[in-house]
Structures are given as structure tokens and as C-alpha cells.
Write a protein that holds these residues in place. Structure first.
Motif, PDB file in Angstrom:
ATOM      1  N   CYS A 171       0.792  -1.232   0.000  1.00  0.00           N
ATOM      2  CA  CYS A 171       0.000   0.000   0.000  1.00  0.00           C
ATOM      3  C   CYS A 171       0.825   1.285   0.000  1.00  0.00           C
ATOM      4  O   CYS A 171       0.349   2.307  -0.453  1.00  0.00           O
ATOM      5  N   HIS A 172       2.045   1.270   0.506  1.00  0.00           N
ATOM      6  CA  HIS A 172       2.857   2.485   0.514  1.00  0.00           C
ATOM      7  C   HIS A 172       4.264   2.177   0.037  1.00  0.00           C
ATOM      8  O   HIS A 172       4.708   1.031   0.071  1.00  0.00           O
ATOM      9  N   THR A 173       4.940   3.219  -0.428  1.00  0.00           N
ATOM     10  CA  THR A 173       6.282   3.075  -0.991  1.00  0.00           C
ATOM     11  C   THR A 173       7.173   4.149  -0.386  1.00  0.00           C
ATOM     12  O   THR A 173       6.777   5.302  -0.273  1.00  0.00           O
ATOM     13  N   THR A 174       8.388   3.749  -0.021  1.00  0.00           N
ATOM     14  CA  THR A 174       9.312   4.631   0.691  1.00  0.00           C
ATOM     15  C   THR A 174      10.670   4.623   0.000  1.00  0.00           C
ATOM     16  O   THR A 174      11.084   3.610  -0.557  1.00  0.00           O
ATOM     17  N   VAL A 175      11.352   5.748   0.075  1.00  0.00           N
ATOM     18  CA  VAL A 175      12.751   5.824  -0.340  1.00  0.00           C
ATOM     19  C   VAL A 175      13.552   6.260   0.882  1.00  0.00           C
ATOM     20  O   VAL A 175      13.188   7.225   1.563  1.00  0.00           O
ATOM     21  N   VAL A 176      14.619   5.519   1.161  1.00  0.00           N
ATOM     22  CA  VAL A 176      15.501   5.834   2.289  1.00  0.00           C
ATOM     23  C   VAL A 176      16.932   5.474   1.900  1.00  0.00           C
ATOM     24  O   VAL A 176      17.198   4.378   1.424  1.00  0.00           O
ATOM     25  N   GLY A 177      17.830   6.408   2.053  1.00  0.00           N
ATOM     26  CA  GLY A 177      19.228   6.146   1.747  1.00  0.00           C
ATOM     27  C   GLY A 177      19.459   5.662   0.329  1.00  0.00           C
ATOM     28  O   GLY A 177      20.357   4.877   0.072  1.00  0.00           O
ATOM     29  N   GLY A 178      18.622   6.108  -0.615  1.00  0.00           N
ATOM     30  CA  GLY A 178      18.757   5.706  -2.012  1.00  0.00           C
ATOM     31  C   GLY A 178      18.148   4.349  -2.336  1.00  0.00           C
ATOM     32  O   GLY A 178      18.240   3.889  -3.465  1.00  0.00           O
ATOM     33  N   LEU A 179      17.538   3.699  -1.371  1.00  0.00           N
ATOM     34  CA  LEU A 179      16.910   2.396  -1.580  1.00  0.00           C
ATOM     35  C   LEU A 179      15.392   2.520  -1.461  1.00  0.00           C
ATOM     36  O   LEU A 179      14.882   3.394  -0.755  1.00  0.00           O
ATOM     37  N   VAL A 180      14.682   1.628  -2.132  1.00  0.00           N
ATOM     38  CA  VAL A 180      13.224   1.609  -2.104  1.00  0.00           C
ATOM     39  C   VAL A 180      12.767   0.601  -1.058  1.00  0.00           C
ATOM     40  O   VAL A 180      13.311  -0.507  -0.975  1.00  0.00           O
ATOM     41  N   VAL A 181      11.768   0.981  -0.278  1.00  0.00           N
ATOM     42  CA  VAL A 181      11.165   0.088   0.706  1.00  0.00           C
ATOM     43  C   VAL A 181       9.686   0.027   0.366  1.00  0.00           C
ATOM     44  O   VAL A 181       8.996   1.044   0.411  1.00  0.00           O
ATOM     45  N   GLU A 182       9.206  -1.144   0.020  1.00  0.00           N
ATOM     46  CA  GLU A 182       7.815  -1.324  -0.384  1.00  0.00           C
ATOM     47  C   GLU A 182       7.035  -2.029   0.717  1.00  0.00           C
ATOM     48  O   GLU A 182       7.364  -3.155   1.092  1.00  0.00           O
ATOM     49  N   GLY A 183       6.051  -1.333   1.247  1.00  0.00           N
ATOM     50  CA  GLY A 183       5.147  -1.958   2.202  1.00  0.00           C
ATOM     51  C   GLY A 183       5.645  -1.974   3.629  1.00  0.00           C
ATOM     52  O   GLY A 183       6.454  -1.155   4.051  1.00  0.00           O
ATOM     53  N   HIS A 184       5.140  -2.955   4.380  1.00  0.00           N
ATOM     54  CA  HIS A 184       5.288  -3.029   5.838  1.00  0.00           C
ATOM     55  C   HIS A 184       6.579  -3.715   6.292  1.00  0.00           C
ATOM     56  O   HIS A 184       6.555  -4.643   7.092  1.00  0.00           O
ATOM     57  N   VAL A 185       7.698  -3.251   5.779  1.00  0.00           N
ATOM     58  CA  VAL A 185       9.007  -3.803   6.135  1.00  0.00           C
ATOM     59  C   VAL A 185       9.391  -3.298   7.530  1.00  0.00           C
ATOM     60  O   VAL A 185       9.307  -2.099   7.805  1.00  0.00           O
ATOM     61  N   PRO A 186       9.827  -4.185   8.423  1.00  0.00           N
ATOM     62  CA  PRO A 186      10.243  -3.753   9.765  1.00  0.00           C
ATOM     63  C   PRO A 186      11.508  -2.889   9.737  1.00  0.00           C
ATOM     64  O   PRO A 186      12.367  -3.033   8.856  1.00  0.00           O
ATOM     65  N   ALA A 187      11.622  -2.018  10.717  1.00  0.00           N
ATOM     66  CA  ALA A 187      12.768  -1.110  10.820  1.00  0.00           C
ATOM     67  C   ALA A 187      14.090  -1.866  10.881  1.00  0.00           C
ATOM     68  O   ALA A 187      15.080  -1.447  10.270  1.00  0.00           O
ATOM     69  N   ALA A 188      14.137  -2.985  11.592  1.00  0.00           N
ATOM     70  CA  ALA A 188      15.391  -3.750  11.711  1.00  0.00           C
ATOM     71  C   ALA A 188      15.870  -4.240  10.353  1.00  0.00           C
ATOM     72  O   ALA A 188      17.065  -4.223  10.064  1.00  0.00           O
ATOM     73  N   ALA A 189      14.951  -4.658   9.500  1.00  0.00           N
ATOM     74  CA  ALA A 189      15.324  -5.120   8.155  1.00  0.00           C
ATOM     75  C   ALA A 189      15.833  -3.956   7.314  1.00  0.00           C
ATOM     76  O   ALA A 189      16.786  -4.106   6.542  1.00  0.00           O
ATOM     77  N   ILE A 190      15.213  -2.795   7.461  1.00  0.00           N
ATOM     78  CA  ILE A 190      15.655  -1.613   6.708  1.00  0.00           C
ATOM     79  C   ILE A 190      17.058  -1.220   7.151  1.00  0.00           C
ATOM     80  O   ILE A 190      17.936  -0.971   6.318  1.00  0.00           O
ATOM     81  N   ARG A 191      17.297  -1.198   8.446  1.00  0.00           N
ATOM     82  CA  ARG A 191      18.636  -0.862   8.949  1.00  0.00           C
ATOM     83  C   ARG A 191      19.685  -1.861   8.446  1.00  0.00           C
ATOM     84  O   ARG A 191      20.791  -1.484   8.072  1.00  0.00           O
ATOM     85  N   SER A 192      19.332  -3.131   8.438  1.00  0.00           N
ATOM     86  CA  SER A 192      20.252  -4.161   7.960  1.00  0.00           C
ATOM     87  C   SER A 192      20.568  -3.953   6.481  1.00  0.00           C
ATOM     88  O   SER A 192      21.725  -4.034   6.062  1.00  0.00           O
ATOM     89  N   LEU A 193      19.545  -3.681   5.692  1.00  0.00           N
ATOM     90  CA  LEU A 193      19.748  -3.448   4.261  1.00  0.00           C
ATOM     91  C   LEU A 193      20.623  -2.221   4.031  1.00  0.00           C
ATOM     92  O   LEU A 193      21.538  -2.240   3.201  1.00  0.00           O
ATOM     93  N   LEU A 194      20.360  -1.148   4.766  1.00  0.00           N
ATOM     94  CA  LEU A 194      21.161   0.065   4.620  1.00  0.00           C
ATOM     95  C   LEU A 194      22.628  -0.180   5.002  1.00  0.00           C
ATOM     96  O   LEU A 194      23.532   0.367   4.383  1.00  0.00           O
ATOM     97  N   ALA A 195      22.851  -1.006   5.995  1.00  0.00           N
ATOM     98  CA  ALA A 195      24.215  -1.301   6.439  1.00  0.00           C
ATOM     99  C   ALA A 195      24.948  -2.199   5.439  1.00  0.00           C
ATOM    100  O   ALA A 195      26.133  -2.002   5.174  1.00  0.00           O
ATOM    101  N   ARG A 196      24.240  -3.186   4.875  1.00  0.00           N
ATOM    102  CA  ARG A 196      24.881  -4.147   3.978  1.00  0.00           C
ATOM    103  C   ARG A 196      24.944  -3.684   2.532  1.00  0.00           C
ATOM    104  O   ARG A 196      25.895  -3.996   1.840  1.00  0.00           O
ATOM    105  N   ARG A 197      23.895  -3.028   2.064  1.00  0.00           N
ATOM    106  CA  ARG A 197      23.800  -2.557   0.677  1.00  0.00           C
ATOM    107  C   ARG A 197      24.293  -3.596  -0.330  1.00  0.00           C
ATOM    108  O   ARG A 197      25.310  -3.399  -1.014  1.00  0.00           O
ATOM    109  N   PRO A 198      23.572  -4.726  -0.437  1.00  0.00           N
ATOM    110  CA  PRO A 198      24.007  -5.762  -1.382  1.00  0.00           C
ATOM    111  C   PRO A 198      24.072  -5.230  -2.813  1.00  0.00           C
ATOM    112  O   PRO A 198      23.233  -4.442  -3.234  1.00  0.00           O
TER     113      PRO A 198
END
Length: 154
Positions: A84-111
Motif C-alpha cells: 500500500c505504501h512506498t518509501t525511499v531511504v538512503g537511495g533504496l526503495v522500501v515497499e510496504g510493511h518492512v520492519p525497521a530492523a530489516a531496513i537498517r540491515s539493508l542500509l548497512a549491507r547494501r548488497p
């Protein structure tokens, strides 16, 4: 540093520096980058998700639009991954109800090659979709590259 000056006087900063606490305060302010979240004005769970992200330390700006399809298309979110919602954070897209811990992990790892992460649909029990009875759906987080490739987020 300007953000600290606006909330602390020079005397307070010098006092903190003497105790070593100034070194702790600066990283805490920069801990989570700002988010921009697009949502349809008629959706309430998006606001709940934003509240959860703010509580987790993210600075979130909400933008309302009646044309979420264009937002998702511009940000290359595959139809199968949409929520239902779409977010951009740190140059990455976050779609939907992703938990904050997963977002922080993705931002730290940046695969390499990853454009974003999605929680497809609206999984019960995810941030913003908490149920009064505590029921939960499996939360299948998916990484995507914007050209059709996906993989599970571990």
C-alpha cells in the motif's frame, strides 16, 4: 553540527565534550537517514507504519497521492511485490510493511545490484498491520533489483 547547535548551547556542548558524551550524541542523531513515504490518503495502515518507523528513529516525510501506480512504476517496484505504501531511504526503495530492523540491515549491507526491499501485500502482524488478537502472517521480505530479479531477504 548545526542540528546540535540549534538544540544545545555552546556552554552545554563544552560541558558534554568534557564528559565524553558529545561523542555519543553525534552518532545517535545520524543513526537513521530520512525517509520519504508515499501513500494513498485513504489508507490508515500506512500512517501506523510511519509511526512505527518514527518510533524506531527514522525521520519520515509523508507524501499523499491518489496515483500510487505512477510512484511504484517510477521507483521500479514489480507488481508482484507491491503493497500500500512506498518509501525511499538512503537511495533504496522500501515497499510496504518492512520492519525497521530489516531496513537498517539493508542500509548497512547494501548488497550489490539491489534497488530495494519489499513486504508484498499487507501481512497481518507486520509493522502497521498489528492485529488485536496478535495473529500474524508469514513475513516474506524480498530484495529486488528493478529489472525483474528478486531474492529472499535473509
Amino acid at each position: 553540527m548545526t542540528e546540535i547547535h540549534s538544540t544545545l548551547s555552546r556552554r552545554q556542548m563544552l560541558g558534554l565534550a568534557g564528559t565524553g558524551l558529545a561523542l555519543i550524541a553525534v552518532p545517535a542523531l545520524a543513526a537513521a537517514p530520512a525517509m520519504i513515504t508515499w501513500r494513498d490518503p485513504g489508507c490508515g495502515c500506512c500512517t501506523k507504519w510511519v509511526e512505527a518507523m518514527r518510533k524506531a528513529g527514522f525521520a519520515v516525510t509523508m507524501r499523499e497521492t491518489g496515483d500510487m501506480a505512477t510512484v511504484k512504476s517510477r521507483l521500479k517496484v514489480l507488481a508482484a511485490l507491491q503493497s500500500c505504501h512506498t518509501t525511499v531511504v538512503g537511495g533504496l526503495v522500501v515497499e510496504g510493511h518492512v520492519p525497521a530492523a530489516a531496513i537498517r540491515s539493508l542500509l548497512a549491507r547494501r548488497p550489490k545490484g539491489v534497488l530495494g526491499i519489499a513486504a508484498p501485500g499487507m501481512p497481518r502482524g507486520s509493522p502497521g498491520m498489528e492485529m488485536p488478537d496478535g495473529s500474524k502472517d508469514p513475513l516474506n521480505l524480498t530484495l529486488f533489483d528493478g529489472v525483474g530479479n528478486t531474492r529472499a531477504f535473509a
